[in-house]
Write a protein that holds these residues in place. Sequence first.
Motif, PDB file in Angstrom:
ATOM      1  N   UNK A  19      51.757  29.545  17.321  1.00 18.00           N
ATOM      2  CA  UNK A  19      52.580  30.750  17.351  1.00 18.00           C
ATOM      3  C   UNK A  19      52.861  31.331  18.715  1.00 18.00           C
ATOM      4  N   UNK A  20      52.552  30.614  19.783  1.00 21.85           N
ATOM      5  CA  UNK A  20      52.793  31.093  21.147  1.00 21.85           C
ATOM      6  C   UNK A  20      53.934  30.266  21.738  1.00 21.85           C
ATOM      7  N   UNK A  21      55.026  30.917  22.099  1.00 24.01           N
ATOM      8  CA  UNK A  21      56.215  30.191  22.541  1.00 24.01           C
ATOM      9  C   UNK A  21      56.286  30.053  24.067  1.00 24.01           C
ATOM     10  N   UNK A  22      55.160  29.591  24.645  1.00 21.80           N
ATOM     11  CA  UNK A  22      55.112  29.281  26.074  1.00 21.80           C
ATOM     12  C   UNK A  22      54.845  27.793  26.242  1.00 21.80           C
ATOM     13  N   UNK A  23      55.191  27.268  27.419  1.00 10.77           N
ATOM     14  CA  UNK A  23      55.107  25.838  27.698  1.00 10.77           C
ATOM     15  C   UNK A  23      53.680  25.448  28.100  1.00 10.77           C
ATOM     16  N   UNK A  24      52.837  25.305  27.081  1.00 10.23           N
ATOM     17  CA  UNK A  24      51.424  25.000  27.270  1.00 10.23           C
ATOM     18  C   UNK A  24      51.010  23.949  26.249  1.00 10.23           C
TER      19      UNK A  24
ATOM     20  N   UNK B 227      57.433  21.673  22.755  1.00 10.08           N
ATOM     21  CA  UNK B 227      57.912  22.719  23.659  1.00 10.08           C
ATOM     22  C   UNK B 227      59.430  22.845  23.635  1.00 10.08           C
ATOM     23  N   UNK B 228      60.093  21.792  23.134  1.00  8.63           N
ATOM     24  CA  UNK B 228      61.554  21.793  23.014  1.00  8.63           C
ATOM     25  C   UNK B 228      61.999  22.030  21.573  1.00  8.63           C
ATOM     26  N   UNK B 229      61.053  22.327  20.690  1.00 12.34           N
ATOM     27  CA  UNK B 229      61.390  22.543  19.286  1.00 12.34           C
ATOM     28  C   UNK B 229      61.628  21.247  18.528  1.00 12.34           C
ATOM     29  N   UNK B 230      61.054  20.157  19.023  1.00 14.78           N
ATOM     30  CA  UNK B 230      61.235  18.840  18.407  1.00 14.78           C
ATOM     31  C   UNK B 230      59.923  18.405  17.758  1.00 14.78           C
ATOM     32  N   UNK B 231      60.008  17.973  16.514  1.00 13.66           N
ATOM     33  CA  UNK B 231      58.854  17.450  15.788  1.00 13.66           C
ATOM     34  C   UNK B 231      58.947  15.925  15.740  1.00 13.66           C
TER      35      UNK B 231
ATOM     36  N   UNK C 152      62.634  26.624  21.395  1.00 15.49           N
ATOM     37  CA  UNK C 152      62.396  26.121  22.743  1.00 15.49           C
ATOM     38  C   UNK C 152      61.502  27.139  23.454  1.00 15.49           C
ATOM     39  N   UNK C 153      60.437  26.643  24.068  1.00 22.82           N
ATOM     40  CA  UNK C 153      59.452  27.523  24.691  1.00 22.82           C
ATOM     41  C   UNK C 153      59.833  27.928  26.113  1.00 22.82           C
ATOM     42  N   UNK C 154      59.347  29.085  26.506  1.00 26.04           N
ATOM     43  CA  UNK C 154      59.613  29.640  27.835  1.00 26.04           C
ATOM     44  C   UNK C 154      58.560  29.154  28.831  1.00 26.04           C
ATOM     45  N   UNK C 155      58.960  28.940  30.082  1.00 25.87           N
ATOM     46  CA  UNK C 155      57.977  28.566  31.101  1.00 25.87           C
ATOM     47  C   UNK C 155      56.954  29.674  31.320  1.00 25.87           C
ATOM     48  N   UNK C 156      55.763  29.284  31.711  1.00 27.00           N
ATOM     49  CA  UNK C 156      54.713  30.234  32.075  1.00 27.00           C
ATOM     50  C   UNK C 156      54.979  30.669  33.507  1.00 27.00           C
TER      51      UNK C 156
END
Length: 178
Positions: A53-58, A141-145, A17-21
């Motif tokens: 590879x960037x775990x931000x919400x973009x 962004x939620x780790x869902x494919x 799950x990605x982190x907010x910017x």
Amino acid sequence: MALLPIITAPDPRLKQVCAPVEQVDDEVRKLLDDMLETMYKAPGIGLAAPQVGDLRRVIVVDVSHDDEEKAPLKMVNPELTWVSDHDASYDEGCLSLPEHYAEVVRPAEIKVAYLDEQGRNQELAAEGLLATCIQHEMDHLEGILFVDHISALKRNMILRKLLKARKASAPSELEKAG
């Protein structure tokens, strides 16, 4: 701008799950530009930061056709604010699951709030392929494919094929030593 390597499944980063910017700054703008260039080169119609590879919400999206002027959307911290009651079904693919497709059902229309590349609040109403693509990228962004929306049997078959392809393309220990 730079081309970024696209991560393929099964890779644990795609399930995070990605982190907010916190702030849209030059670094985030560069990420957006690099993601867009990477998406076009792949070629694809959408790309989410965890895929590179960037775990931000973009996310970046462009569903324009080759014969049309490009219409890129760059979204930071996208959030669905409304979804329609009726659904649409699309044969979805993903740059992180190359050469694999499956029918996925999602809301046909959406509204999404996000920050643009200047950090300004925006809202967009979308339908059809654009709505599907935005939802697909937001899932990342939620780790869902997209395969998480299909039967376990089909999903496991696709993931096994991807793992087998990765192992086949990885250099053996002998090749690394040589």
